[in-house]
Design an enzyme around this catalytic site. Structure first.
Site, short mmCIF file in Angstrom:
data_model
loop_
_atom_site.label_atom_id
_atom_site.label_comp_id
_atom_site.label_asym_id
_atom_site.label_seq_id
_atom_site.Cartn_x
_atom_site.Cartn_y
_atom_site.Cartn_z
N GLU A 11 0.76 -1.12 0.09
CA GLU A 11 0.12 -0.01 0.17
C GLU A 11 0.77 1.23 0.07
O GLU A 11 0.83 2.19 0.87
CB GLU A 11 -0.99 0.12 1.18
N LYS A 31 3.26 33.11 1.65
CA LYS A 31 2.31 34.30 1.95
C LYS A 31 2.51 35.24 0.64
O LYS A 31 1.38 36.09 0.73
CB LYS A 31 2.96 34.91 3.12
#
Length: 699
Positions: free
Chosen positions: A176, A501
């Site tokens: 997985e 930002k």
């Protein structure tokens, strides 16, 4: 008495010499058929296991020493866990190889050991020959380790970097894989960390299998894309004899699943060759004669024998991948698959796409694209304009360059900027060489210092500023280049792909002296808010009419340039902390896109969007005198082929035609005159600069 004594001696000799015996070699497919057993705790029916036809080639490749990497991108219910368990038993009992198995988490590891592995070790008789402690509470039989005769199996969770250390393995198994973290504690992806454990093995083997997840974030899908060949299981059509893979298709696709009037019981598979419909019973009758077909035309049969398109036996590739989905499983009806889809589709109509996502991942075995923003390469190629590279078009007033460093080259993209964020492609140049050696930097220095591009209005223009990526293995070389070329306005930058930002997302000194103090006038490393810059560029590419924000692309750029330029998508995924979106590469090379991002950082750094109209008027008066396009006639008559991205110079015909207007304006004011910093010596006052960034004013 003598006979009994002889028999006893022979018995003890057989036991003593058994450790030196070498069993006849068998493939994993054969070993599993002869030895493997389905335990009651982990199977619907407890019985001896017989591999399904499509599983046999996968098993053979897993056990083939000539194949180093095997990837399986799969759906649920195709028996992959049983194949993985069979491989563990085979390498422990038959080949005596040291193994390491990683599950996504420690809890996943514990559950796998308790429900799958321990019952296999108990119920497969062959394992008792190499695992005598299978029922005992013993230090050789724990959740973390199974010590066999002649080998050991390490069992680890995949989220801790320490779980990839201090092991020497022959076989690495990652189950997985898409459930692992993409970056394990900032030390690298799980595949690379596991691969380090088998580097010194005589026959290194890495097996990765997983249900896929979100496109762009899916580790197993990324592995499959790197494989030399990807294989899909083909069966023969009972009507025309042509072979084809089972596909989901679609409502308007000429292949795949089709049903009538919303009734799942009517589902059949449409042959892409003859258009005939086949039932699941037809498939099951033909599955034994099926064969895996690769993307390169090669095939692999049940015994793991590889053949080319002409049927000639060939050596196996070192890295192979398989894709298999639920339609191949004899335990699931096609009608049931259609019912799952119809339920998922109905939920989607009500705004819930979670069921359709699960259907795509766990039933079809494909990545889910989710909410993805992308730009189509063909669309951009079709809208490209007939203007020449290396000639600056009208309204383009400033040249900025973004550079990307790779291990064997430096790529530089020169972009032109005008009022309102308009952009033009001017040139993409590749300098080949090792960035750890000085020669390539000498060539780059000469290029930035000496190159002049003729403007259609007459003057020549130089590159005003350059942002060069310092990520990767050559950061110090980039810092030194930026330090020595400060007069050319060369900035060392590095992307900040998360939590940014602003496009201009801060800076910090990288020149520190031996006392740990900042060197005055030293190099500054500037951080690029890459997601925000890519958002801006993607938004500009959506502007369809020339004007503010429009990105002008030359039709002389090759298709490979457009493929790279559209090689990332912005994908949205839901995490435990909320919704996360980011730009993710969907192809290996995206340098033209990255270079454009660095040029956009320069645009933000120089604050071009805040410049008043008077500033642009002054720049236009210097760069673009009020006169006709000197290159219009040349461009109208030019039918030159597109230049390669790696091409350093324009075609010979165009280069021969360019010097006339360029030389005619040699004495005219160039772009560098109003924008370049003043000459150092003068006692008199320096002329005012037109472009002044915040950073330059501080200096």
């Amino acid at each position: 008495m003598t006979t009994a004594y002889s028999e006893a001696v022979c018995k003890h000799l057989r036991v003593g010499l058994a450790a030196f015996a070498v069993p006849p070699p068998v493939s994993l497919d054969v070993w599993a058929s002869e030895n493997f057993y389905l335990s009651a705790e982990s199977s619907y029916v407890e019985q001896r296991w017989r591999p399904w036809p499509f599983q046999r080639a996968i098993l053979s490749c897993m056990g083939n020493d000539a194949i180093r990497e095997v990837d399986v991108e799969k759906s649920a219910r195709v028996g992959y866990t049983k194949m993985l368990l069979a491989a563990i038993g085979y390498f422990a009992e038959h080949k005596r190889r040291n193994q390491g198995l990683w599950q996504p988490t420690d809890d996943d590891r514990d559950d796998f050991v308790k429900t799958e592995l321990d019952s296999m070790l108990r119920d497969v008789p062959a394992m008792r020959r190499v695992f005598p402690e299978y029922l005992a509470r013993h230090k050789d039989n724990t959740l973390l380790q199974k010590r066999f005769l002649g080998s050991v199996l390490h069992l680890k969770g995949g989220r801790s970097a320490k779980n990839y250390r201090r092991m020497s393995l022959d076989v690495a198994l990652l189950d997985e894989l898409s459930g692992f973290d993409n970056d394990v504690e900032k030390e690298g992806d799980p595949f690379t960390l596991a691969a380090k454990r088998v580097e010194g093995a005589t026959f290194p083997k890495i097996i990765c299998g997983s249900t896929p997840k979100l496109k762009g974030f899916c580790l197993i899908n990324a592995r499959v894309q790197l494989a030399e060949v990807v294989y899909r299981y083909h069966v023969d059509c009972p009507h025309c004899g042509g072979h084809h893979a089972l596909t989901w298709g679609g409502k308007d696709e000429p292949h795949g699943f089709k049903w009538v009037d919303g009734d799942p019981e009517t589902v059949k598979h449409l042959c892409p060759h003859c258009g005939a419909l086949s039932t699941q019973g037809d498939y099951l009758a033909a599955e034994e004669s099926g064969r895996w077909y690769g993307t390169d035309g090669s095939t692999v049969d049940h015994e793991g024998v590889f053949r080319d398109a002409a049927g000639v036996v060939i050596p196996p590739p070192a890295h192979v991948a398989f894709h298999v989905w639920t339609a191949y499983s004899p335990l699931v009806t096609w009608a049931q698959i259609v019912r799952e889809f119809m339920a998922a589709y109905e939920a989607t109509q009500q705004g819930d796409d979670s069921k359709l996502k699960a259907f795509t991942n766990t039933t079809r075995g494909e990545v889910w694209e989710g909410e993805i923003e992308r730009t189509d390469a063909e669309e951009l190629l079709n809208r490209a304009e007939p203007f020449s590279l290396r000639i600056v078009p009208r309204d383009c007033l400033l040249l900025l360059a973004g550079a990307d460093t790779q291990d064997n080259r430096i790529e530089v993209a020169v972009w032109g900027f005008g009022r309102g964020g308009r952009m033009w492609t001017i040139e993409h140049r590749v300098f080949y060489g090792n960035p750890a050696e000085p020669q390539i930097w000498v060539e780059l220095s000469a290029y930035l210092r000496e190159t002049r591009f003729p403007h259609v209005a007459g003057p020549e223009m130089g590159i005003y500023a350059t942002a060069i990526d310092s990520g990767g293995h050559n950061a110090q070389a980039v810092y030194e280049f930026a330090r020595s070329h400060a007069a050319l306005r060369v900035f060392a930058v590095r992307g900040r792909p998360a939590g940014e930002k602003h496009i201009k997302d801060g800076a910090g000194p990288v020149d520190i002296d031996w006392r740990g103090k900042r060197v005055k006038g030293g190099v500054i490393l500037w951080h690029v808010g890459t997601n925000l810059a890519k958002d801006l560029l993607h938004g500009r590419l959506q502007v369809t009419r020339p004007g503010p924000g429009y990105v002008h692309l030359s039709n002389e750029l090759p298709k490979s340039w457009f493929d790279q330029f559209t090689g990332e998508v912005r994908a949205t995924r839901r995490t435990v902390t909320g919704t996360q979106t980011r730009w993710t590469a969907v192809r290996k090379r995206v340098e033209t896109w990255d270079c454009a991002v660095y040029a956009l950082w320069l645009e933000a750094h120089l604050e071009l969007a805040r410049k008043p109209a008077a500033w642009w008027d002054m720049l236009e008066a210097k760069v673009q005198p009020d006169q006709a396009d000197l290159f219009a006639a040349l461009r109208a008559g030019s039918d030159a082929p597109r230049a390669e991205v790696a091409g350093a110079a324009p075609p010979e015909a165009r280069r021969a035609a360019l010097p006339s207007p360029a030389r005619a304006t040699r004495q005219q004011p160039s772009l560098d005159q109003p924008l370049a910093p003043p000459a150092p010596p003068p006692a008199r006052r320096a002329p005012r600069r037109v472009v002044q960034s915040t950073y330059l004013r501080r200096r």
